[in-house]
Design a protein around this motif. Structure first.
Motif, PDB file in Angstrom:
ATOM      1  N   GLU A 111       0.835  -1.204   0.000  1.00  0.00           N
ATOM      2  CA  GLU A 111       0.000   0.000   0.000  1.00  0.00           C
ATOM      3  C   GLU A 111       0.868   1.251   0.000  1.00  0.00           C
ATOM      4  OE1 GLU A 111      -2.231  -3.394   1.643  1.00  0.00           O
ATOM      5  OE2 GLU A 111      -0.313  -2.499   2.173  1.00  0.00           O
ATOM      6  N   ARG A 112       0.319   2.322  -0.564  1.00  0.00           N
ATOM      7  CA  ARG A 112       1.051   3.582  -0.635  1.00  0.00           C
ATOM      8  C   ARG A 112       0.600   4.529   0.467  1.00  0.00           C
ATOM      9  NH1 ARG A 112       2.995   4.546  -6.804  1.00  0.00           N
ATOM     10  NH2 ARG A 112       3.467   2.348  -7.227  1.00  0.00           N
ATOM     11  N   VAL A 113       1.396   5.530   0.709  1.00  0.00           N
ATOM     12  CA  VAL A 113       1.121   6.475   1.793  1.00  0.00           C
ATOM     13  C   VAL A 113      -0.271   7.074   1.641  1.00  0.00           C
ATOM     14  CG1 VAL A 113       1.809   8.674   2.814  1.00  0.00           C
ATOM     15  CG2 VAL A 113       3.551   6.995   2.163  1.00  0.00           C
ATOM     16  N   GLY A 114      -0.994   7.069   2.727  1.00  0.00           N
ATOM     17  CA  GLY A 114      -2.383   7.487   2.728  1.00  0.00           C
ATOM     18  C   GLY A 114      -3.320   6.310   2.868  1.00  0.00           C
ATOM     19  N   SER A 115      -2.787   5.104   2.544  1.00  0.00           N
ATOM     20  CA  SER A 115      -3.600   3.887   2.614  1.00  0.00           C
ATOM     21  C   SER A 115      -2.957   2.813   3.481  1.00  0.00           C
ATOM     22  CB  SER A 115      -3.823   3.323   1.197  1.00  0.00           C
ATOM     23  OG  SER A 115      -4.453   4.275   0.371  1.00  0.00           O
ATOM     24  N   ILE A 116      -1.887   3.159   4.174  1.00  0.00           N
ATOM     25  CA  ILE A 116      -1.173   2.168   4.988  1.00  0.00           C
ATOM     26  C   ILE A 116      -1.783   2.133   6.386  1.00  0.00           C
ATOM     27  CG2 ILE A 116       1.084   1.397   5.809  1.00  0.00           C
ATOM     28  CD1 ILE A 116       2.295   3.328   3.699  1.00  0.00           C
ATOM     29  N   GLU A 118      -2.098   1.758  10.378  1.00  0.00           N
ATOM     30  CA  GLU A 118      -1.228   2.054  11.522  1.00  0.00           C
ATOM     31  C   GLU A 118      -0.665   0.767  12.119  1.00  0.00           C
ATOM     32  OE1 GLU A 118      -0.117   4.856  12.760  1.00  0.00           O
ATOM     33  OE2 GLU A 118      -1.155   6.089  11.273  1.00  0.00           O
ATOM     34  N   ILE A 121       2.319  -0.316  10.067  1.00  0.00           N
ATOM     35  CA  ILE A 121       3.442   0.600  10.308  1.00  0.00           C
ATOM     36  C   ILE A 121       4.120   0.266  11.634  1.00  0.00           C
ATOM     37  CG2 ILE A 121       4.082   3.008  10.768  1.00  0.00           C
ATOM     38  CD1 ILE A 121       1.741   3.809   8.907  1.00  0.00           C
ATOM     39  N   SER A 167       7.268   2.373   1.197  1.00  0.00           N
ATOM     40  CA  SER A 167       7.690   3.521   2.001  1.00  0.00           C
ATOM     41  C   SER A 167       8.051   3.155   3.439  1.00  0.00           C
ATOM     42  CB  SER A 167       6.599   4.598   2.004  1.00  0.00           C
ATOM     43  OG  SER A 167       5.376   4.076   2.478  1.00  0.00           O
ATOM     44  N   ILE A 168       7.233   2.353   4.076  1.00  0.00           N
ATOM     45  CA  ILE A 168       7.495   2.032   5.487  1.00  0.00           C
ATOM     46  C   ILE A 168       8.667   1.075   5.617  1.00  0.00           C
ATOM     47  CG2 ILE A 168       6.511   1.175   7.645  1.00  0.00           C
ATOM     48  CD1 ILE A 168       5.324   3.826   6.466  1.00  0.00           C
ATOM     49  N   ALA A 171      11.775   2.910   4.981  1.00  0.00           N
ATOM     50  CA  ALA A 171      12.100   3.764   6.125  1.00  0.00           C
ATOM     51  C   ALA A 171      12.752   2.951   7.237  1.00  0.00           C
ATOM     52  CB  ALA A 171      10.833   4.446   6.644  1.00  0.00           C
TER      53      ALA A 171
END
Length: 271
Positions: A111-116, A118, A121, A167-168, A171
């Motif tokens: 999933e991309r940022v905005g749809s990940i 919590e 993460i 992204s996560i 990171a």
């Protein structure tokens, strides 16, 4: 020189997290063949026991005299309290740990940022970053007391270059790279070695986890090219550990021959 032709690993005690499969499993077997003692940590107790049995058989088959002691401990590195209490669970005769392999880690979803979520993460950061830091803190304190030791962290190509849909995970692996580099610099006045192994595409259950159990989607990640396998990374880990005490392989960046970055690869099988 083969990693097995060196006597430097005989009798050394190696603690491996995430040892129940994949890179952790392959690393355990290779250290066992080299004559090391093992402390194997993972969440999956039954799978961990099977790895311990395989490691014992590998050590016996190697004919190496020395080492071969194996302990298994059910542990989730994301549970920082459990990590901090780990020492009490390690058998007395294996408490002089020489090498830490921080292998536990995973990725969930694309999933991309905005749809990940919590939850995803937190799970990735808790294991990939906070758990690794907790294990390193515990062992570095021990290494300082015994005036020797080796921290080997499993990073990733994702810690060198980010990519969309990761992204996560990227990171977390950038955090691992930064943390490992800082530890290397903090320990420069000690005999303690610090290494980060940074693999590219490795075909294990890693992608199956990323796609939440969808093996067909995971298989497409490697379609058309020859990826690395767990044993390839295990060889780099054991090779780094087997160098002379004055030699530190600070970073080992390992890619399949047809991969140049997270998103740049050549797939001759799909032409």
């Amino acid at each position: 020189m083969s990693v097995f032709s060196s006597s430097r690993l005989i009798g050394k005690t190696v603690l491996i997290t995430g040892a129940s499969g994949g890179i952790g499993q392959a690393t355990a077997l290779l250290f066992a063949k080299a004559g090391s003692n093992l402390i194997l940590l993972a969440r999956r107790e039954e799978a961990l026991q099977k790895v311990a049995e395989q490691a014992a058989a590998a050590h016996k088959a190697s004919g190496v005299v020395g080492g071969g002691k194996i302990a298994t401990i059910k542990l989730d590195v994301s549970n920082i309290g459990a990590v901090n209490n780990l020492w009490s669970q390690i058998p007395q005769d294996l408490r002089n740990v020489d090498i830490l392999v921080n292998n536990a880690g995973f990725v969930l979803g694309v999933e991309r940022v905005g749809s990940i979520s919590e939850k995803d993460i937190e799970a990735m950061f808790q294991t990939n970053v906070l758990g690794l830091i907790a294990m390193t803190q515990l062992l570095v304190k021990h290494f300082k007391e015994q005036k020797s030791g080796h921290v080997i962290n499993i990073g990733s190509v994702a810690g060198r270059e980010p990519y969309a849909g990761g992204s996560i995970y990227c990171a977390t692996k950038h955090a691992v790279r930064a943390f490992t580099g800082a530890v290397l610099r903090e320990l420069v006045d000690t005999p303690i070695r610090v290494t980060e192994i940074q693999p590219g595409m490795v075909e294990t259950d890693f992608s199956v986890t990323r796609f939440r159990g969808d093996k067909s989607a995971a298989d497409k990640v490697y379609e058309g090219l020859q990826p690395l396998v767990a044993e390839d990374i295990a060889e780099e880990i054991v090779w780094a550990a087997a160098r002379p005490p004055h030699v530190n392989l600070a970073e080992v960046y390992v890619l399949p021959v047809n991969q140049a970055s997270p998103t740049l690869n050549y797939r001759p099988g799909k032409q």
